[in-house]
Design a protein around this motif. Sequence first.
Motif, PDB file in Angstrom:
ATOM      1  N   MET A   1       0.802  -1.416  -0.083  1.00 49.25           N
ATOM      2  CA  MET A   1      -0.095  -0.138  -0.122  1.00 49.25           C
ATOM      3  C   MET A   1       0.911   1.314   0.093  1.00 49.25           C
ATOM      4  O   MET A   1       0.513   2.402  -0.134  1.00 49.25           O
ATOM      5  CB  MET A   1      -1.071  -0.170   1.449  1.00 49.25           C
ATOM      6  CG  MET A   1      -2.016  -0.836   1.115  1.00 49.25           C
ATOM      7  SD  MET A   1      -3.429  -0.332   0.207  1.00 49.25           S
ATOM      8  CE  MET A   1      -4.491  -1.618   0.380  1.00 49.25           C
ATOM      9  N   LYS A   2       2.236   1.081   0.144  1.00 51.07           N
ATOM     10  CA  LYS A   2       3.245   2.463   0.285  1.00 51.07           C
ATOM     11  C   LYS A   2       3.071   3.363  -0.803  1.00 51.07           C
ATOM     12  O   LYS A   2       2.859   4.500  -0.508  1.00 51.07           O
ATOM     13  CB  LYS A   2       4.431   1.880   0.270  1.00 51.07           C
ATOM     14  CG  LYS A   2       5.002   1.749   1.647  1.00 51.07           C
ATOM     15  CD  LYS A   2       6.662   2.283   1.956  1.00 51.07           C
ATOM     16  CE  LYS A   2       7.272   2.171   3.222  1.00 51.07           C
ATOM     17  NZ  LYS A   2       7.776   1.018   3.618  1.00 51.07           N
ATOM     18  N   ASP A   3       2.803   2.988  -1.917  1.00 52.45           N
ATOM     19  CA  ASP A   3       2.809   4.136  -3.050  1.00 52.45           C
ATOM     20  C   ASP A   3       1.590   4.472  -3.484  1.00 52.45           C
ATOM     21  O   ASP A   3       1.418   5.316  -4.297  1.00 52.45           O
ATOM     22  CB  ASP A   3       3.694   3.328  -4.374  1.00 52.45           C
ATOM     23  CG  ASP A   3       5.139   2.826  -3.936  1.00 52.45           C
ATOM     24  OD1 ASP A   3       5.518   3.719  -3.218  1.00 52.45           O
ATOM     25  OD2 ASP A   3       5.542   1.737  -4.600  1.00 52.45           O
ATOM     26  N   LEU A   4       0.636   4.163  -2.903  1.00 56.05           N
ATOM     27  CA  LEU A   4      -0.790   4.592  -3.230  1.00 56.05           C
ATOM     28  C   LEU A   4      -1.009   6.171  -2.488  1.00 56.05           C
ATOM     29  O   LEU A   4      -0.642   6.367  -1.514  1.00 56.05           O
ATOM     30  CB  LEU A   4      -1.908   3.623  -2.501  1.00 56.05           C
ATOM     31  CG  LEU A   4      -1.790   2.282  -3.093  1.00 56.05           C
ATOM     32  CD1 LEU A   4      -2.923   1.431  -2.403  1.00 56.05           C
ATOM     33  CD2 LEU A   4      -2.031   2.275  -4.583  1.00 56.05           C
ATOM     34  N   LYS A   5      -1.860   6.626  -3.377  1.00 51.81           N
ATOM     35  CA  LYS A   5      -2.136   8.022  -2.899  1.00 51.81           C
ATOM     36  C   LYS A   5      -3.286   8.132  -1.620  1.00 51.81           C
ATOM     37  O   LYS A   5      -3.735   7.023  -1.418  1.00 51.81           O
ATOM     38  CB  LYS A   5      -3.010   8.801  -3.850  1.00 51.81           C
ATOM     39  CG  LYS A   5      -2.314   9.022  -5.233  1.00 51.81           C
ATOM     40  CD  LYS A   5      -1.720  10.229  -5.701  1.00 51.81           C
ATOM     41  CE  LYS A   5      -1.005  10.656  -6.555  1.00 51.81           C
ATOM     42  NZ  LYS A   5       0.369   9.888  -6.962  1.00 51.81           N
ATOM     43  N   THR A   8      -6.645   6.876  -1.781  1.00 48.43           N
ATOM     44  CA  THR A   8      -6.944   5.194  -2.175  1.00 48.43           C
ATOM     45  C   THR A   8      -6.671   4.592  -0.698  1.00 48.43           C
ATOM     46  O   THR A   8      -7.399   3.790  -0.666  1.00 48.43           O
ATOM     47  CB  THR A   8      -6.022   4.778  -3.351  1.00 48.43           C
ATOM     48  OG1 THR A   8      -6.136   5.855  -4.383  1.00 48.43           O
ATOM     49  CG2 THR A   8      -6.069   3.305  -3.505  1.00 48.43           C
ATOM     50  N   ARG A   9      -5.754   5.151  -0.027  1.00 47.31           N
ATOM     51  CA  ARG A   9      -5.307   4.340   1.304  1.00 47.31           C
ATOM     52  C   ARG A   9      -6.802   4.666   2.134  1.00 47.31           C
ATOM     53  O   ARG A   9      -6.864   3.836   2.896  1.00 47.31           O
ATOM     54  CB  ARG A   9      -4.208   5.067   1.775  1.00 47.31           C
ATOM     55  CG  ARG A   9      -2.871   4.699   1.302  1.00 47.31           C
ATOM     56  CD  ARG A   9      -1.694   5.058   2.173  1.00 47.31           C
ATOM     57  NE  ARG A   9      -0.886   5.709   1.312  1.00 47.31           N
ATOM     58  CZ  ARG A   9      -0.335   7.022   1.527  1.00 47.31           C
ATOM     59  NH1 ARG A   9      -0.561   7.531   2.702  1.00 47.31           N
ATOM     60  NH2 ARG A   9       0.535   7.583   0.725  1.00 47.31           N
ATOM     61  N   HIS A  12      -8.980   1.555   1.255  1.00 45.97           N
ATOM     62  CA  HIS A  12      -8.538   0.167   1.474  1.00 45.97           C
ATOM     63  C   HIS A  12      -7.422   0.009   2.488  1.00 45.97           C
ATOM     64  O   HIS A  12      -7.496  -1.287   2.971  1.00 45.97           O
ATOM     65  CB  HIS A  12      -7.915  -0.080  -0.091  1.00 45.97           C
ATOM     66  CG  HIS A  12      -8.971  -0.075  -1.290  1.00 45.97           C
ATOM     67  ND1 HIS A  12      -9.913  -1.126  -1.234  1.00 45.97           N
ATOM     68  CD2 HIS A  12      -9.075   0.784  -2.322  1.00 45.97           C
ATOM     69  CE1 HIS A  12     -10.591  -0.818  -2.238  1.00 45.97           C
ATOM     70  NE2 HIS A  12     -10.045   0.059  -2.732  1.00 45.97           N
ATOM     71  N   SER A  13      -6.532   0.687   3.038  1.00 53.14           N
ATOM     72  CA  SER A  13      -5.546   0.431   3.735  1.00 53.14           C
ATOM     73  C   SER A  13      -6.287  -0.474   5.153  1.00 53.14           C
ATOM     74  O   SER A  13      -7.295   0.037   5.384  1.00 53.14           O
ATOM     75  CB  SER A  13      -4.768   1.709   4.539  1.00 53.14           C
ATOM     76  OG  SER A  13      -4.001   2.319   3.384  1.00 53.14           O
TER      77      SER A  13
END
Length: 392
Positions: A1-5, A8-9, A12-13
Motif C-alpha cells: 500500500m506504500k505507493d498509493l495516494k 486510495t489509502r 483500502h488500507s
Amino acid sequence: MKDLKPRTRAIHSGSKRSQWGEMSEAMFLTQGFVYDSAEQAEARFEKSGDDEFIYARYGNPTVRMFEDRIAGLLGYEDCFACASGMSAVSGALCALLKAGDHVVASRALFGSCLYVLQDILARFGVEITMIDGRDNAAWDAAIRDDTRLVFFESISNPTLEVVDMRHIVKAAHKVGALVLADDAMATPVYSYARDCGADIAIISTTKHVDGQGRMLGGAICGARDLIRGPVEAYMKHTGGAMNPFAAWTHLKALETMDLRVRAQSAGAMDLANALSQHPKITNVRYPTHDAHPQQTLALSQAPSGGTVLAFEVAGGKDACFKFLNALEIIKISNNFADAKSIVTHPATTTHQRLPQDQKDILGISDSLVRLSAGLEDSDDLIADILQALKVI
Ligand SMILES: *Cc1c(COP(=O)(O)O)cnc(C)c1O
C-alpha cells in the motif's frame, strides 16, 4: 500500500476479510478471544502476533483495521486508536513523560489540553514552559538540552493560529526532543505533520473522520517503536482504547472523508470571503485567507486551512449572542467538522473557565465567534449569516 495516494489509502488500507469474504469491514463486537489450548493462551500472552488478540482493551480486529487505515492515510507507520481525542492527547503525553521532564508547549491550546498539561502533568512533576507558538525565536529560546518533548496544535482552536512546524521540529530534534502535534484542526486530508517531521500526530477522530457529529474517537500516530512500545503499554493498561463500534463507523466514514473535508474547506473559504467584506465583522481568521497574518506560512504547509474559521462581531458578547440566536440554519453547538454547520462563542462555552488574562493573551475576546462550515450550500449559509447580522 506504500505507493498509493491518500485517497486510495482512505478506502483500502488495513482491510482484512474473515473466512466469509465480506465486502465491507466486519464489526467484531467482542471483548475476548478463544484459544485452542492453554498452551496457545500462554503463548499469546507472552507475545501476540499481528492477527492475534487477547482482549479488546489491548486490541480488536475492527479497531486494528481502523488503526492501519488512519496510519496509512497520515503517512505514519502505526497508530493506537483511542476512546476520544483527549484520551489520545493525555495518553500520548503520559506514555512518553516522567517526573522531572521538561516540556515546551504553545499556549494557544484547546481547553482540555491546557488542563492536562498545566494541572495533571504539572502535578506529577513535569515542568512545562508555555510560549507564543507563532514566534520561532520563542521556541528556540524555550527548548533546552534537557527538553523531552514539545507540543502544539498545528492550527489552534479556536483562534486559528498557525505554527511553523518545520522550524519547531528542527529545533526540537537538535536536542533529541520528541515532537507531538495535535492535528485536529489541520484535518487528516490536509495534514502536514508527517511531511514536516512531527514524531507523533494526534487527531480527534470525533471531528473530520466521523464528520457527522455522532462518534467520539482519537488516534495516536507515529513510528512503530513508539506506538507499539510506550504508547500501547500505557493505553492498554489504563483503558483508553477505542471500542469496535466506533472503529467500524470510523472505517465507514473514512470512505467519504476526503470529499467531505474538501467541500467543507471550500465552504469555509467562501464564508471567510463573504464575512471579510461585512462592516459588522472584523478580524476574520482562516489560515489560508488573505486576511490571515500567517497566510504565507499556512500556504507553505497546506493548500487549505481546514473547515473552521473565526471572526469578531462588533459589539461584544451582546451582539454575538443576538447574532447566534438569529441564525436559522447554522446551529449553536461546540463540536466542529460536522456535516451541519456550527457556531460557537468560545469565551462563554469551550473557554469559559480560562482566566481573563489568559483569554486576553490568546485573543479569545467576548466578540470572538468560531464557525465550522458544514456540507450545506455556501449560498444558504452566507444568506443565513447576513440575515442574522441584520439583527444586531
Ligand atoms: C476536539 C479536540 C480535542 C479533543 O477531542 P475529543 O474527541 O473531543 O476528546 C483535542 N484537541 C483539539 C485541537 C480538538 O479540537
